[in-house]
Write a protein that holds these residues in place. Structure first.
Motif, PDB file in Angstrom:
ATOM      1  N   ILE A 199      48.425  38.258  42.318  1.00 51.49           N
ATOM      2  CA  ILE A 199      48.318  39.489  43.117  1.00 51.49           C
ATOM      3  C   ILE A 199      48.440  40.749  42.279  1.00 51.49           C
ATOM      4  N   SER A 200      49.193  40.651  41.177  1.00 52.07           N
ATOM      5  CA  SER A 200      49.389  41.839  40.346  1.00 52.07           C
ATOM      6  C   SER A 200      48.199  42.118  39.444  1.00 52.07           C
ATOM      7  N   ASP A 201      47.278  41.137  39.361  1.00 53.58           N
ATOM      8  CA  ASP A 201      46.136  41.304  38.478  1.00 53.58           C
ATOM      9  C   ASP A 201      45.099  42.218  39.120  1.00 53.58           C
ATOM     10  N   ARG A 202      44.506  43.142  38.323  1.00 52.81           N
ATOM     11  CA  ARG A 202      43.614  44.148  38.909  1.00 52.81           C
ATOM     12  C   ARG A 202      42.139  43.745  38.816  1.00 52.81           C
ATOM     13  N   ARG A 203      41.896  42.483  38.384  1.00 54.82           N
ATOM     14  CA  ARG A 203      40.534  41.983  38.260  1.00 54.82           C
ATOM     15  C   ARG A 203      39.778  42.160  39.568  1.00 54.82           C
ATOM     16  N   ARG A 204      38.478  42.419  39.484  1.00 52.94           N
ATOM     17  CA  ARG A 204      37.685  42.575  40.714  1.00 52.94           C
ATOM     18  C   ARG A 204      37.420  41.202  41.333  1.00 52.94           C
ATOM     19  N   ARG A 205      37.535  41.144  42.628  1.00 54.48           N
ATOM     20  CA  ARG A 205      37.282  39.856  43.308  1.00 54.48           C
ATOM     21  C   ARG A 205      36.562  40.126  44.604  1.00 54.48           C
ATOM     22  N   GLY A 206      36.072  39.067  45.257  1.00 53.14           N
ATOM     23  CA  GLY A 206      35.395  39.238  46.539  1.00 53.14           C
ATOM     24  C   GLY A 206      33.891  39.328  46.396  1.00 53.14           C
ATOM     25  N   GLU A 207      33.381  39.446  45.140  1.00 58.50           N
ATOM     26  CA  GLU A 207      31.924  39.481  44.987  1.00 58.50           C
ATOM     27  C   GLU A 207      31.376  38.064  44.980  1.00 58.50           C
ATOM     28  N   PRO A 208      30.306  37.802  45.765  1.00 57.21           N
ATOM     29  CA  PRO A 208      29.769  36.444  45.794  1.00 57.21           C
ATOM     30  C   PRO A 208      29.181  36.047  44.440  1.00 57.21           C
ATOM     31  N   HIS A 209      29.322  34.764  44.095  1.00 59.25           N
ATOM     32  CA  HIS A 209      28.787  34.239  42.860  1.00 59.25           C
ATOM     33  C   HIS A 209      27.272  34.170  42.966  1.00 59.25           C
ATOM     34  N   ARG A 210      26.578  34.429  41.848  1.00 61.79           N
ATOM     35  CA  ARG A 210      25.108  34.467  41.925  1.00 61.79           C
ATOM     36  C   ARG A 210      24.473  33.073  41.988  1.00 61.79           C
ATOM     37  N   ASN A 211      25.055  32.100  41.298  1.00 60.53           N
ATOM     38  CA  ASN A 211      24.386  30.792  41.195  1.00 60.53           C
ATOM     39  C   ASN A 211      25.003  29.725  42.095  1.00 60.53           C
TER      40      ASN A 211
END
Ligand code: CUA
Length: 332
Positions: free
Chosen positions: A61-73
Protein backbone atom coordinates in the motif's frame (compact mmCIF):
# COMPACT_ATOMS: atom_id res chain seq x y z
CA UNK A 1 -0.40 -56.13 21.73
CA UNK A 2 0.80 -55.04 18.32
CA UNK A 3 2.73 -57.51 16.21
CA UNK A 4 6.12 -55.76 15.75
CA UNK A 5 6.10 -56.65 12.06
CA UNK A 6 3.21 -54.28 11.53
CA UNK A 7 4.72 -51.44 13.43
CA UNK A 8 5.62 -48.97 10.65
CA UNK A 9 9.05 -48.20 12.09
CA UNK A 10 9.98 -51.80 12.65
CA UNK A 11 8.69 -52.89 9.27
CA UNK A 12 10.45 -50.13 7.35
CA UNK A 13 13.15 -52.46 6.09
CA UNK A 14 10.73 -55.21 5.13
CA UNK A 15 8.40 -53.56 2.67
CA UNK A 16 6.52 -51.73 5.43
CA UNK A 17 6.64 -48.15 6.64
CA UNK A 18 5.00 -45.09 5.15
CA UNK A 19 6.95 -45.23 1.90
CA UNK A 20 7.97 -48.83 1.29
CA UNK A 21 10.16 -49.24 -1.80
CA UNK A 22 8.28 -50.72 -4.77
CA UNK A 23 8.75 -54.48 -4.92
CA UNK A 24 6.67 -55.30 -7.99
CA UNK A 25 6.93 -54.53 -11.70
CA UNK A 26 3.71 -52.48 -11.69
CA UNK A 27 4.84 -50.72 -8.51
CA UNK A 28 7.79 -49.22 -10.34
CA UNK A 29 5.44 -47.77 -12.98
CA UNK A 30 3.13 -46.40 -10.29
CA UNK A 31 6.06 -44.72 -8.51
CA UNK A 32 7.30 -43.22 -11.74
CA UNK A 33 3.87 -41.72 -12.58
CA UNK A 34 3.43 -40.45 -9.01
CA UNK A 35 6.88 -38.81 -9.09
CA UNK A 36 6.10 -36.96 -12.34
CA UNK A 37 2.73 -35.72 -11.07
CA UNK A 38 4.22 -34.71 -7.74
CA UNK A 39 7.13 -32.85 -9.39
CA UNK A 40 4.86 -30.84 -11.71
CA UNK A 41 2.41 -29.99 -8.95
CA UNK A 42 5.28 -28.92 -6.68
CA UNK A 43 6.59 -26.58 -9.40
CA UNK A 44 3.13 -25.04 -9.85
CA UNK A 45 2.60 -24.55 -6.09
CA UNK A 46 6.07 -22.98 -5.75
CA UNK A 47 5.43 -20.63 -8.71
CA UNK A 48 2.09 -19.51 -7.23
CA UNK A 49 3.59 -18.93 -3.77
CA UNK A 50 6.58 -16.98 -5.16
CA UNK A 51 4.27 -14.78 -7.24
CA UNK A 52 1.99 -14.17 -4.27
CA UNK A 53 4.86 -13.03 -2.07
CA UNK A 54 6.52 -10.99 -4.85
CA UNK A 55 3.35 -9.13 -5.81
CA UNK A 56 2.31 -8.58 -2.21
CA UNK A 57 5.68 -6.89 -1.60
CA UNK A 58 5.81 -5.07 -4.91
CA UNK A 59 2.30 -3.59 -4.80
CA UNK A 60 2.18 -2.94 -1.06
CA UNK A 61 0.00 0.00 0.00
CA UNK A 62 2.88 2.37 0.67
CA UNK A 63 4.28 1.83 -2.81
CA UNK A 64 3.49 4.66 -5.26
CA UNK A 65 3.72 2.48 -8.39
CA UNK A 66 0.89 3.05 -10.88
CA UNK A 67 -1.72 0.31 -10.91
CA UNK A 68 -5.17 -0.33 -12.32
CA UNK A 69 -4.12 -0.10 -15.98
CA UNK A 70 -5.20 -3.15 -17.99
CA UNK A 71 -2.41 -5.34 -19.36
CA UNK A 72 -2.00 -5.13 -23.13
CA UNK A 73 -1.35 -8.80 -23.93
CA UNK A 74 -4.09 -10.40 -21.82
CA UNK A 75 -5.42 -12.62 -24.63
CA UNK A 76 -2.02 -14.15 -25.30
CA UNK A 77 -1.39 -14.90 -21.62
CA UNK A 78 -4.83 -16.46 -21.22
CA UNK A 79 -4.39 -18.73 -24.24
CA UNK A 80 -0.97 -19.83 -22.99
CA UNK A 81 -2.29 -20.61 -19.49
CA UNK A 82 -5.35 -22.54 -20.70
CA UNK A 83 -3.33 -24.51 -23.27
CA UNK A 84 -0.52 -25.27 -20.83
CA UNK A 85 -2.91 -26.48 -18.11
CA UNK A 86 -4.87 -28.61 -20.59
CA UNK A 87 -1.75 -30.27 -21.98
CA UNK A 88 -0.41 -31.04 -18.49
CA UNK A 89 -3.72 -32.52 -17.28
CA UNK A 90 -4.25 -34.59 -20.43
CA UNK A 91 -0.68 -35.84 -19.85
CA UNK A 92 -1.63 -36.89 -16.27
CA UNK A 93 -4.70 -38.62 -17.67
CA UNK A 94 -2.74 -40.56 -20.30
CA UNK A 95 -0.17 -41.68 -17.72
CA UNK A 96 -3.00 -42.75 -15.38
CA UNK A 97 -4.85 -44.70 -18.09
CA UNK A 98 -1.63 -46.50 -19.01
CA UNK A 99 -1.06 -47.67 -15.44
CA UNK A 100 -4.74 -48.45 -14.79
CA UNK A 101 -5.03 -50.53 -17.96
CA UNK A 102 -1.98 -52.54 -16.98
CA UNK A 103 -3.36 -53.12 -13.49
CA UNK A 104 -6.82 -54.10 -14.76
CA UNK A 105 -5.70 -56.69 -17.30
CA UNK A 106 -3.65 -59.49 -15.80
CA UNK A 107 -1.32 -61.16 -18.32
CA UNK A 108 -2.98 -64.34 -19.66
CA UNK A 109 0.33 -66.00 -20.56
CA UNK A 110 1.03 -69.53 -19.39
CA UNK A 111 3.37 -69.85 -16.41
CA UNK A 112 1.41 -67.48 -14.20
CA UNK A 113 0.51 -68.61 -10.71
CA UNK A 114 -3.21 -68.53 -9.90
CA UNK A 115 -4.05 -68.02 -6.26
CA UNK A 116 -7.49 -67.88 -4.66
CA UNK A 117 -7.84 -65.06 -2.13
CA UNK A 118 -10.80 -65.13 0.24
CA UNK A 119 -11.55 -62.23 2.54
CA UNK A 120 -13.45 -63.03 5.70
CA UNK A 121 -14.12 -61.13 8.94
CA UNK A 122 -11.24 -60.81 9.88
CA UNK A 123 -8.64 -62.74 8.00
CA UNK A 124 -7.15 -63.39 4.57
CA UNK A 125 -7.29 -66.96 3.29
CA UNK A 126 -5.28 -68.20 0.34
CA UNK A 127 -5.20 -71.30 -1.79
CA UNK A 128 -2.36 -72.31 -4.12
CA UNK A 129 -2.92 -74.12 -7.45
CA UNK A 130 -1.82 -77.36 -5.78
CA UNK A 131 -4.62 -76.96 -3.26
CA UNK A 132 -2.34 -75.90 -0.42
CA UNK A 133 -4.19 -73.54 1.90
CA UNK A 134 -2.87 -70.71 4.05
CA UNK A 135 -4.33 -68.17 6.43
CA UNK A 136 -2.66 -64.77 6.88
CA UNK A 137 0.38 -65.72 4.80
CA UNK A 138 0.81 -65.97 1.07
CA UNK A 139 3.94 -67.65 -0.30
CA UNK A 140 4.88 -66.77 -3.89
CA UNK A 141 7.99 -67.06 -6.06
CA UNK A 142 9.92 -63.96 -7.15
CA UNK A 143 9.87 -62.95 -10.84
CA UNK A 144 6.67 -64.78 -11.75
CA UNK A 145 3.24 -63.31 -12.52
CA UNK A 146 0.79 -64.06 -9.70
CA UNK A 147 -2.90 -63.72 -10.52
CA UNK A 148 -5.13 -63.22 -7.51
CA UNK A 149 -8.75 -64.32 -7.72
CA UNK A 150 -10.44 -62.30 -5.03
CA UNK A 151 -13.71 -63.04 -3.34
CA UNK A 152 -15.35 -62.33 -0.01
CA UNK A 153 -17.25 -64.68 2.25
CA UNK A 154 -19.13 -61.93 4.06
CA UNK A 155 -18.75 -58.15 3.69
CA UNK A 156 -16.69 -55.83 1.47
CA UNK A 157 -12.96 -55.93 2.16
CA UNK A 158 -10.03 -54.50 0.21
CA UNK A 159 -6.82 -56.40 -0.45
CA UNK A 160 -3.94 -53.99 -0.04
CA UNK A 161 -0.19 -54.64 -0.42
CA UNK A 162 1.52 -51.22 -0.24
CA UNK A 163 4.92 -52.53 -1.41
CA UNK A 164 3.33 -53.84 -4.60
CA UNK A 165 1.20 -50.69 -5.04
CA UNK A 166 -1.71 -53.10 -5.24
CA UNK A 167 -5.18 -52.47 -3.85
CA UNK A 168 -8.31 -54.29 -4.95
CA UNK A 169 -11.80 -54.36 -3.51
CA UNK A 170 -12.99 -57.77 -2.39
CA UNK A 171 -16.75 -57.80 -2.79
CA UNK A 172 -19.11 -60.69 -2.04
CA UNK A 173 -20.74 -61.90 -5.25
CA UNK A 174 -18.25 -60.08 -7.45
CA UNK A 175 -15.25 -61.79 -8.94
CA UNK A 176 -12.15 -59.66 -8.86
CA UNK A 177 -8.85 -60.48 -10.52
CA UNK A 178 -5.70 -58.60 -9.59
CA UNK A 179 -2.09 -59.44 -10.31
CA UNK A 180 1.49 -58.66 -9.42
CA UNK A 181 5.00 -59.78 -10.20
CA UNK A 182 7.32 -59.44 -7.23
CA UNK A 183 10.80 -58.18 -8.00
CA UNK A 184 12.61 -58.96 -4.74
CA UNK A 185 12.40 -61.72 -2.12
CA UNK A 186 11.13 -60.48 1.23
CA UNK A 187 8.17 -60.16 3.55
CA UNK A 188 5.54 -57.60 2.56
CA UNK A 189 2.57 -56.64 4.74
CA UNK A 190 -0.99 -57.12 3.52
CA UNK A 191 -3.72 -54.90 4.94
CA UNK A 192 -7.47 -54.64 4.63
CA UNK A 193 -8.23 -51.19 3.23
CA UNK A 194 -12.01 -51.16 3.62
CA UNK A 195 -13.66 -50.78 7.00
CA UNK A 196 -15.28 -54.17 7.55
CA UNK A 197 -16.23 -54.33 11.21
CA UNK A 198 -14.83 -54.38 14.71
CA UNK A 199 -11.49 -56.01 13.96
CA UNK A 200 -10.87 -54.42 10.57
CA UNK A 201 -7.54 -53.05 11.79
CA UNK A 202 -6.40 -56.54 12.78
CA UNK A 203 -7.18 -57.97 9.34
CA UNK A 204 -3.66 -58.14 8.05
CA UNK A 205 -1.19 -60.68 6.76
CA UNK A 206 1.99 -60.92 4.75
CA UNK A 207 3.20 -61.91 1.32
CA UNK A 208 6.34 -64.00 1.54
CA UNK A 209 8.28 -63.70 -1.71
CA UNK A 210 10.77 -66.54 -2.11
CA UNK A 211 13.36 -67.72 -4.59
CA UNK A 212 11.58 -70.08 -7.06
CA UNK A 213 13.59 -73.07 -5.81
CA UNK A 214 12.59 -72.42 -2.19
CA UNK A 215 9.00 -71.80 -3.19
CA UNK A 216 8.79 -75.18 -4.97
CA UNK A 217 10.26 -76.83 -1.88
CA UNK A 218 7.75 -75.07 0.35
CA UNK A 219 4.89 -76.08 -1.96
CA UNK A 220 5.97 -79.72 -1.88
CA UNK A 221 6.09 -80.01 1.89
CA UNK A 222 2.93 -81.17 3.64
CA UNK A 223 1.07 -78.39 5.42
CA UNK A 224 -0.65 -80.70 7.89
CA UNK A 225 -4.08 -79.24 7.13
CA UNK A 226 -6.77 -81.01 5.19
CA UNK A 227 -6.35 -80.10 1.54
CA UNK A 228 -8.61 -80.65 -1.42
CA UNK A 229 -5.89 -81.53 -3.95
CA UNK A 230 -4.76 -79.81 -7.13
CA UNK A 231 -7.13 -77.20 -8.52
CA UNK A 232 -7.09 -78.40 -12.11
CA UNK A 233 -8.04 -81.97 -11.13
CA UNK A 234 -10.86 -80.71 -8.90
CA UNK A 235 -12.02 -78.48 -11.73
CA UNK A 236 -12.10 -81.36 -14.17
CA UNK A 237 -14.14 -83.47 -11.73
CA UNK A 238 -16.62 -80.59 -11.33
CA UNK A 239 -16.75 -80.03 -15.08
CA UNK A 240 -17.82 -83.64 -15.50
CA UNK A 241 -20.16 -83.72 -12.52
CA UNK A 242 -22.01 -80.56 -13.59
CA UNK A 243 -22.44 -81.94 -17.09
CA UNK A 244 -20.63 -79.08 -18.88
CA UNK A 245 -19.20 -81.66 -21.21
CA UNK A 246 -22.61 -82.45 -22.70
CA UNK A 247 -22.84 -79.14 -24.56
CA UNK A 248 -19.28 -77.83 -24.74
CA UNK A 249 -17.69 -80.80 -26.47
CA UNK A 250 -16.55 -80.08 -29.97
CA UNK A 251 -19.03 -82.31 -31.81
CA UNK A 252 -21.93 -80.51 -30.11
CA UNK A 253 -20.69 -77.03 -30.88
CA UNK A 254 -24.05 -75.89 -32.22
CA UNK A 255 -25.30 -75.82 -28.60
CA UNK A 256 -22.41 -74.14 -26.85
CA UNK A 257 -19.02 -72.73 -27.80
CA UNK A 258 -16.14 -75.23 -27.62
CA UNK A 259 -13.67 -74.39 -24.88
CA UNK A 260 -10.45 -75.91 -26.21
CA UNK A 261 -7.92 -73.30 -27.22
CA UNK A 262 -10.20 -70.48 -26.11
CA UNK A 263 -8.30 -68.95 -23.19
CA UNK A 264 -6.33 -65.79 -23.95
CA UNK A 265 -8.23 -65.17 -27.21
CA UNK A 266 -11.18 -62.89 -27.89
CA UNK A 267 -14.84 -63.82 -27.96
CA UNK A 268 -17.27 -62.08 -30.30
CA UNK A 269 -20.62 -61.49 -28.62
CA UNK A 270 -24.11 -61.24 -30.10
CA UNK A 271 -23.92 -57.50 -29.63
CA UNK A 272 -20.89 -57.43 -31.94
CA UNK A 273 -18.68 -56.51 -29.01
CA UNK A 274 -15.34 -58.30 -28.66
CA UNK A 275 -14.20 -59.29 -25.18
CA UNK A 276 -10.95 -60.88 -24.04
CA UNK A 277 -11.33 -64.45 -22.76
CA UNK A 278 -9.64 -64.08 -19.40
CA UNK A 279 -10.40 -65.27 -15.88
CA UNK A 280 -13.02 -62.61 -15.26
CA UNK A 281 -14.81 -63.55 -18.50
CA UNK A 282 -14.84 -67.26 -17.60
CA UNK A 283 -16.18 -66.54 -14.12
CA UNK A 284 -18.89 -64.23 -15.47
CA UNK A 285 -19.88 -66.78 -18.09
CA UNK A 286 -20.30 -69.51 -15.49
CA UNK A 287 -22.17 -67.38 -12.95
CA UNK A 288 -24.31 -65.34 -15.36
CA UNK A 289 -24.12 -66.83 -18.86
CA UNK A 290 -26.95 -64.64 -20.21
CA UNK A 291 -24.96 -61.47 -19.62
CA UNK A 292 -22.61 -62.16 -22.54
CA UNK A 293 -23.88 -64.57 -25.18
CA UNK A 294 -21.34 -65.51 -27.82
CA UNK A 295 -22.43 -64.70 -31.38
CA UNK A 296 -24.11 -67.67 -33.07
CA UNK A 297 -25.43 -69.30 -29.88
CA UNK A 298 -28.79 -69.21 -28.09
CA UNK A 299 -29.45 -67.73 -24.69
CA UNK A 300 -31.16 -69.87 -21.99
CA UNK A 301 -29.24 -73.00 -22.94
CA UNK A 302 -26.86 -72.87 -19.99
CA UNK A 303 -28.10 -72.44 -16.41
CA UNK A 304 -26.66 -69.63 -14.31
CA UNK A 305 -24.43 -71.07 -11.60
CA UNK A 306 -24.57 -67.99 -9.38
CA UNK A 307 -25.37 -69.20 -5.86
CA UNK A 308 -25.11 -72.85 -6.93
CA UNK A 309 -21.35 -73.27 -6.59
CA UNK A 310 -18.95 -71.99 -3.95
CA UNK A 311 -16.07 -69.56 -4.60
CA UNK A 312 -13.77 -72.48 -4.08
CA UNK A 313 -15.49 -74.57 -6.75
CA UNK A 314 -15.65 -71.67 -9.16
CA UNK A 315 -11.92 -71.14 -8.75
CA UNK A 316 -11.22 -74.83 -9.44
CA UNK A 317 -13.51 -74.81 -12.47
CA UNK A 318 -11.80 -71.72 -13.90
CA UNK A 319 -8.40 -73.34 -13.26
CA UNK A 320 -9.49 -76.33 -15.35
CA UNK A 321 -11.03 -74.17 -18.11
CA UNK A 322 -7.77 -72.26 -18.31
CA UNK A 323 -5.88 -75.52 -18.91
CA UNK A 324 -8.48 -76.69 -21.39
CA UNK A 325 -8.40 -73.31 -23.06
CA UNK A 326 -4.66 -73.56 -23.58
CA UNK A 327 -4.96 -76.98 -25.19
CA UNK A 328 -4.75 -77.36 -28.95
CA UNK A 329 -8.17 -76.40 -30.10
CA UNK A 330 -10.57 -75.44 -32.78
CA UNK A 331 -10.01 -71.70 -32.37
CA UNK A 332 -7.55 -70.12 -34.72
CU1 CUA B 1 -11.59 -56.56 6.00
CU2 CUA B 1 -11.40 -54.27 6.66
Amino acid sequence: MIDPRFDPQFAAGEGGGLFPPAASTAGQTVDWVAAIVFAIITLVVLAVLIMMVTYAARYRISDRRRRGEPHRNVRRIEVAMVTGTTVVFVGFFVLGVYGFDRAQHPPTAAGALDVLVLGKQWMWKFQQPTGRREVGQLHVPVGRVVRLHLSSEDVIHSFYVPAFRLKHDVVPGLDGVAWFEATAPGVYPIYCAEYCGLEHAQMHGEVIVMEPRLYEAWLAEASGVDEPGPMVARGRALYERLGCVACHETHLRHRAPPLQGLYGRRAILQSGEEVPVDDAYLRRSILRPSAQIVAGYDDHVMPAYEGLITDDELFALVAYLRELGRAEGVHR
